[in-house]
Design a protein around this motif. Structure first.
Motif, PDB file in Angstrom:
ATOM      1  N   CYS A  43      -0.692  -3.400  -1.948  1.00  0.00           N
ATOM      2  CA  CYS A  43       0.578  -3.557  -2.662  1.00  0.00           C
ATOM      3  C   CYS A  43       1.670  -4.156  -1.770  1.00  0.00           C
ATOM      4  N   ARG A  86       4.888   4.558  -6.351  1.00  0.00           N
ATOM      5  CA  ARG A  86       5.552   3.642  -7.287  1.00  0.00           C
ATOM      6  C   ARG A  86       4.868   2.277  -7.314  1.00  0.00           C
ATOM      7  N   ALA A  87       4.528   1.766  -6.131  1.00  0.00           N
ATOM      8  CA  ALA A  87       3.892   0.445  -6.060  1.00  0.00           C
ATOM      9  C   ALA A  87       2.526   0.454  -6.732  1.00  0.00           C
ATOM     10  N   ARG A  90       3.139   0.624 -10.518  1.00  0.00           N
ATOM     11  CA  ARG A  90       3.680  -0.658 -10.977  1.00  0.00           C
ATOM     12  C   ARG A  90       2.590  -1.722 -11.024  1.00  0.00           C
ATOM     13  N   ARG A  91       1.800  -1.793  -9.968  1.00  0.00           N
ATOM     14  CA  ARG A  91       0.754  -2.810  -9.935  1.00  0.00           C
ATOM     15  C   ARG A  91      -0.316  -2.548 -10.988  1.00  0.00           C
ATOM     16  N   THR A  94       0.972  -3.902 -14.210  1.00  0.00           N
ATOM     17  CA  THR A  94       1.140  -5.356 -14.307  1.00  0.00           C
ATOM     18  C   THR A  94      -0.098  -6.171 -13.944  1.00  0.00           C
TER      19      THR A  94
END
Length: 131
Positions: A43, A86-87, A90-91, A94
């Motif tokens: 990430c 969080r990363a 999020r990844r 997406t």
């Protein structure tokens, strides 16, 4: 020092990461260390094995009542741990290919294998040989 809120956040962030990456009931700390750093790297974050080890140690102290607040000097580590969680989320939202890694224990283990210790290798070899 930080409040109990910091300790609670610590436990929640680590538990969040664990829920994504732990696939077995043994070697839990090692799974966390190996896989959280690998996810961070993928990430684009810097999260070292030393940080992951310290993170898991603090989580254990919090969960077992040895730490009821977060020391000020651990605040940056808490922020780094939160950033990893969080990363990853999020990844996964997406990037469909990244999300598919979490579809099963097998895909997680395949992507981020946790190496066996020498003792574990010997035990498996003995079992395989029938000792």
């Amino acid at each position: 020092s930080c409040t109990l809120d910091g300790a609670v956040r610590w436990a929640l962030f680590v538990t969040g990461i664990e829920s994504l990456i732990n696939v077995a009931f043994d070697k839990i700390a090692k799974q966390f260390t190996v896989r959280s750093t690998a996810i961070a790297t993928e990430c684009g974050l810097a999260f070292t094995r030393r940080q992951a080890t310290r993170t898991y140690s603090m989580r254990s102290r919090v969960d077992h009542g040895a730490a009821t607040s977060l020391p000020e000097d651990e605040l940056n580590l808490l922020i780094a741990t939160e950033s990893v969680l969080r990363a990853a989320i999020r990844r996964a939202i997406t990037d469909r290919a990244f999300a598919e890694i979490f579809a099963s224990d097998a895909t997680i283990e395949s992507r981020w294998p946790v190496p066996l210790t020498i003792a574990e290798r010997i035990r498996r070899l003995k079992a395989w040989l029938g000792f």
